[in-house]
Design a protein around this motif. Structure first.
Motif, PDB file in Angstrom:
ATOM      1  N   PRO A  37       0.792  -1.059  -0.100  1.00 36.53           N
ATOM      2  CA  PRO A  37       0.042  -0.121   0.056  1.00 36.53           C
ATOM      3  C   PRO A  37       0.703   1.308   0.016  1.00 36.53           C
ATOM      4  N   LEU A  38       2.116   1.286   0.710  1.00 32.06           N
ATOM      5  CA  LEU A  38       2.693   2.476   0.879  1.00 32.06           C
ATOM      6  C   LEU A  38       3.343   2.743  -0.467  1.00 32.06           C
ATOM      7  N   TYR A  91       1.016   4.067  -2.923  1.00 30.96           N
ATOM      8  CA  TYR A  91       0.781   5.478  -2.692  1.00 30.96           C
ATOM      9  C   TYR A  91       1.816   6.367  -3.233  1.00 30.96           C
ATOM     10  N   ALA A  92       3.073   5.878  -3.205  1.00 27.39           N
ATOM     11  CA  ALA A  92       4.314   6.840  -3.591  1.00 27.39           C
ATOM     12  C   ALA A  92       4.235   6.815  -5.276  1.00 27.39           C
ATOM     13  N   GLY A 122       9.438   0.025   0.493  1.00 25.17           N
ATOM     14  CA  GLY A 122       9.370  -1.310   0.308  1.00 25.17           C
ATOM     15  C   GLY A 122       8.065  -1.862  -0.542  1.00 25.17           C
TER      16      GLY A 122
END
Lengths: 284, 180
Positions: free
Chosen positions: A45-46, A49-50, A246
């Motif tokens: 998810p992170l 988002y990026a 990650g």
């Protein structure tokens, strides 16, 4: 010289101005598509988002006429001359005039300093362009390609002088290691250019020029194409992810180019581009 | 993953303690830029006991060198630069009581420890998203070292700057996967 075409100074500087502006503001279609594909297959998810932010940034830069990145980079200009063409006298200054005008017009950040070991005085206009002169455009034509290269990814550049016998496994090890050590600071997902052979300078030059190849296009030799694919897989299994947060996509592509080398040598240049692979070209 | 958290400066100790590595922020308020050369000048002045031209206590230091503002806009592109280049100077600024620093990428173990010890957050932006981050800047002015050009210290007023908490105050580290 009858029949020869010598580029006009005004035509050359105007073309450079246009290409520098386009490279700085308008992310190439193949790069944007590769980022969209990356967004589609990213599981973290992170990192997703990026990638959303990276894609929104590209669209906003194009729409608003803002530089994609504040580090508008060092400007490389690849000039490919076709048979029967020539550059005007003082072409370096003519090219720099185009770069200077583009820097003022956008405006671009001035990121080039004199006196690198001392005062590091800002030159104010991003000159000089790094000019790479080659042949290979169609007869009577000149191809110009601009590549804007930021400092963060430039600092991730590596040169390895390998033992000639290490082969593909040896190459793969050093390339993946170079990316693992440096990619998090080079604005991933990165594009990895690998130059194999020639000598030290030539290997780095091949790696740099390989960044001009459209993303997703493989080396014409099947053996090297499959090496590109397997290095891409290894790099993506490092888990560095977009912005180093990650994830599954650390590189958008790996491009490998080769050239004849000395019997005693196996030079390997690794040149990394950030996700904002900014290039533009035209045929005069 | 928690939803985006809206936060306004100053980032008080209480606000900082409520954040965890991996949290996404939309930060509004004041930041102060400093890159390599401004860091060197600030730390040299502090070490010599000279007065420095900017207030550091409770401030947020943004590692960024803006592109110039086009006509009619408050700012050009203003994304984060590589934080690790500031590592030699950061512990000294942490001693001066900064609230947070903002950059991109992982940092040295020493810096991570120094920041945690002093209760300083490390936030990251998405490197290469300078246009988007610049579009969230409402005003920009030089407050120190104007001779450094893009490397001068700028005061920025931002609205909804998208950031991620990289190091929280409890040792959480969004880059932990890189050291495995």
């Amino acid at each position: 010289m009858p029949g020869w075409r010598i580029l006009e100074a005004a035509e050359l500087s105007a073309a450079v101005e246009e290409l520098v502006i386009r490279a700085s503001l308008d992310l190439p279609v193949d790069v944007e598509r590769a980022l969209e594909e990356a967004r589609g297959r990213e599981g973290s998810p992170l990192s997703r988002y990026a990638l959303d932010i990276i894609l929104e940034n590209a669209r906003l830069a194009r729409r608003e006429g803002l530089p994609i990145c504040q580090d508008t980079g060092i400007f490389h200009l690849f000039i490919d001359l076709g048979e029967g063409t020539a550059l005007p006298d003082g072409y370096r200054e003519i090219v720099d005039e185009g770069l200077r005008r583009a820097t003022r017009k956008v405006p671009l950040r001035s990121s080039v300093v004199d006196d690198p070991l001392g005062k590091r005085v800002d030159r104010g206009d991003n000159t000089p362009a790094r000019i790479h002169l080659h042949y290979g455009a169609p007869p009577g034509r000149v191809r110009l390609t601009v590549l804007a290269k930021g400092g963060g990814s430039e600092n991730a550049t590596r040169l390895f002088m390998l033992l000639p016998g290490v082969g593909k496994e040896g190459l793969r090890d050093v390339v993946v290691r170079a990316v693992r050590e440096k990619a998090a600071q080079a604005c991933p997902p990165v594009v990895v250019g690998v130059g194999v052979g020639a000598e030290a300078e030539g290997a780095l030059g091949l790696a740099l020029r390989s960044l001009l190849r459209p993303l997703g296009e493989r080396h014409p030799r099947a053996e090297l194409a499959s090496l590109e694919m397997s290095m891409l897989e290894d790099i993506n299994s490092t888990g560095i992810g977009a912005a180093g947060l990650g994830g599954d996509v650390t590189a958008l592509d790996v491009h490998l180019e080769e050239a004849p080398t000395h019997i005693a040598c196996l030079p390997v240049g690794v040149v990394i581009s950030c996700h904002a692979l900014r290039r533009s070209g035209l045929l005069l | 993953m928690r939803g985006e958290i809206r936060l306004a400066t100053p980032l008080t100790r209480e606000k900082r303690e409520g954040l965890s590595a991996g949290d996404r922020l939309l930060l509004s308020g004041r930041l102060i830029t400093a890159r390599d050369r401004a860091h060197r000048l600030l730390v040299e002045a502090l070490d010599d006991g000279r007065e420095i031209p900017v207030k550091l206590r409770e401030e947020i230091i943004y590692y960024a060198g803006p592109s110039p503002a086009p006509p009619g806009r408050p700012a050009g592109s203003v994304g984060p630069t590589t934080a690790a280049r500031m590592d030699p100077f950061t512990p000294r600024l942490a001693e001066e009581g900064i609230a947070a620093c903002v950059g991109k990428g992982p940092r040295s173990t020493e810096v991570r420890e120094a920041l945690r010890e002093k209760g300083v957050l490390y936030l990251v932006g998405v490197g290469g998203a300078g246009a988007l981050m610049g579009s969230r800047v409402r005003s920009m002015r030089v407050v120190a070292f104007p001779e450094l050009g893009t490397e001068a210290v700028y005061e920025l007023e931002v609205e909804d700057l998208p950031l991620v908490v990289a190091y929280d105050l409890r040792g959480g580290d969004v880059f932990a996967h890189l050291y495995e």
